[in-house]
Design a protein around this motif. Sequence first.
Motif, PDB file in Angstrom:
ATOM      1  N   ILE A 289      32.223 -16.527  31.443  1.00 15.52           N
ATOM      2  CA  ILE A 289      32.551 -16.841  30.051  1.00 15.52           C
ATOM      3  C   ILE A 289      31.774 -18.078  29.587  1.00 15.52           C
ATOM      4  O   ILE A 289      31.636 -19.064  30.321  1.00 15.52           O
ATOM      5  N   THR A 290      31.291 -18.031  28.365  1.00 16.56           N
ATOM      6  CA  THR A 290      30.609 -19.163  27.748  1.00 16.56           C
ATOM      7  C   THR A 290      31.427 -19.662  26.561  1.00 16.56           C
ATOM      8  O   THR A 290      31.827 -18.868  25.704  1.00 16.56           O
ATOM      9  N   ILE A 291      31.671 -20.974  26.512  1.00 19.45           N
ATOM     10  CA  ILE A 291      32.350 -21.593  25.378  1.00 19.45           C
ATOM     11  C   ILE A 291      31.379 -22.569  24.718  1.00 19.45           C
ATOM     12  O   ILE A 291      30.808 -23.429  25.396  1.00 19.45           O
ATOM     13  N   LYS A 292      31.189 -22.422  23.431  1.00 17.22           N
ATOM     14  CA  LYS A 292      30.291 -23.305  22.695  1.00 17.22           C
ATOM     15  C   LYS A 292      31.053 -23.973  21.554  1.00 17.22           C
ATOM     16  O   LYS A 292      31.741 -23.304  20.784  1.00 17.22           O
ATOM     17  N   GLY A 293      30.925 -25.277  21.463  1.00 20.86           N
ATOM     18  CA  GLY A 293      31.534 -26.008  20.363  1.00 20.86           C
ATOM     19  C   GLY A 293      30.552 -26.178  19.214  1.00 20.86           C
ATOM     20  O   GLY A 293      29.345 -26.270  19.424  1.00 20.86           O
ATOM     21  N   LEU A 294      31.091 -26.221  18.001  1.00 21.15           N
ATOM     22  CA  LEU A 294      30.245 -26.370  16.817  1.00 21.15           C
ATOM     23  C   LEU A 294      30.911 -27.293  15.809  1.00 21.15           C
ATOM     24  O   LEU A 294      32.099 -27.141  15.501  1.00 21.15           O
ATOM     25  N   HIS A 295      30.125 -28.232  15.287  1.00 21.03           N
ATOM     26  CA  HIS A 295      30.582 -29.078  14.188  1.00 21.03           C
ATOM     27  C   HIS A 295      29.445 -29.191  13.182  1.00 21.03           C
ATOM     28  O   HIS A 295      28.350 -29.650  13.528  1.00 21.03           O
ATOM     29  N   ASN A 296      29.694 -28.742  11.966  1.00 16.60           N
ATOM     30  CA  ASN A 296      28.667 -28.722  10.916  1.00 16.60           C
ATOM     31  C   ASN A 296      27.503 -27.813  11.290  1.00 16.60           C
ATOM     32  O   ASN A 296      27.709 -26.823  12.002  1.00 16.60           O
ATOM     33  N   TYR A 297      26.288 -28.114  10.876  1.00 18.83           N
ATOM     34  CA  TYR A 297      25.193 -27.163  10.993  1.00 18.83           C
ATOM     35  C   TYR A 297      23.866 -27.891  10.836  1.00 18.83           C
ATOM     36  O   TYR A 297      23.831 -29.096  10.534  1.00 18.83           O
ATOM     37  N   ASN A 298      22.754 -27.167  11.033  1.00 23.31           N
ATOM     38  CA  ASN A 298      21.441 -27.785  10.838  1.00 23.31           C
ATOM     39  C   ASN A 298      20.753 -27.213   9.599  1.00 23.31           C
ATOM     40  O   ASN A 298      21.320 -26.367   8.891  1.00 23.31           O
TER      41      ASN A 298
END
Length: 351
Positions: A289-298
């Motif tokens: 399993i892969t967990i990726k965090g995200l805040h805002n964007y590019n």
Amino acid sequence: MNKSIYAKFEVSGKKLELIQDVLPELKEGEILVKNTFTTLCRSDLYTYKGVRKEKSPTILGHEITGYIVAFGPDYPKFDNRGEKLKLGDRITWAIYASDPEDPNSKKGFPQKAKNIFKYGHEQITQDSNFHGGLSQFTIIRKHTPLVILKNIVSDQVAALINCSVATMAAAVRLAGDLNNKHVLISGAGMLGIVGSAMASTLGASTVSTLDIDNDRLKISKLFGSKYTGNEVTEFKRKFDIIIETSGVPEVMTSSLQQLEIGGIAIWLGAVFPQADLNINAEFIVRNLITIKGLHNYNDFDLLTAVDFIERNINVFDFKKLIEGDFNLQSVNEAFDYAVNQNPYRVGIAIA
């Protein structure tokens, strides 16, 4: 010199106050925009209610659109699509301005650069003002990604682009190829609705939406979702990709169990203080399993967001999700309506 009216927020529990102030002379690389429309994001409401703390006094509102009325010295000559900028262009712009030479910017994370400037989140000072959507004007700072909008996009929908739509574009980018994948969107707020719409246009085999609000689940079906449920265990299948927008700890952990081997979870809803999660490491390891965090964007995600809205303006009726007939003079009524009625978005026309 020209003057501008803005709504000043100081502290939760105190009404926003309309202030008139002189617009300063534009600095190097800056652009003056006449705001036309602002929508109230969930983070604006959290600040208004005191759930989150913001540097204050401030001008809230980062979901904004407007048109160019003046250029500062050495202003950017082209937008991020390579189109020449001119007076009168209606634009959307990123929630941030950051140094492109910053190490994090070079890694592809300009939203995490040192000394980042964030619209709708900055403190009003003697040297810095007119940086939020609840104002007649916004000064676009140097190194702000921006895009000229086509006329087919209404002001109301355009205001959504630089928050919900761009953030979800980043989530989809992190998820990878959605073609023939089973995708679960956890949370049917504005982010989740945009996620359903995006996934359905990118070849997902199925798009499912999870939420406790049945009315919002019905809305999600108008925006690309095929299956809905109140509990993740209600669904008859496991998922290749889960995009988690609710930020609810129990949902974040329980939904992991519904991932296929090699599944990917994108977490972007947990943007408020919470306890540590209890995750079974063996399950993560054995199931790849892969967990990726995200805040805002590019800046690339902003372009993707604009393209998505322009291509699908007649496919998904995002405008119907924006409620209210408010302006700057009724800004406090707009916030109260947003808090009490909890629509997807409340819109404020800027005179």
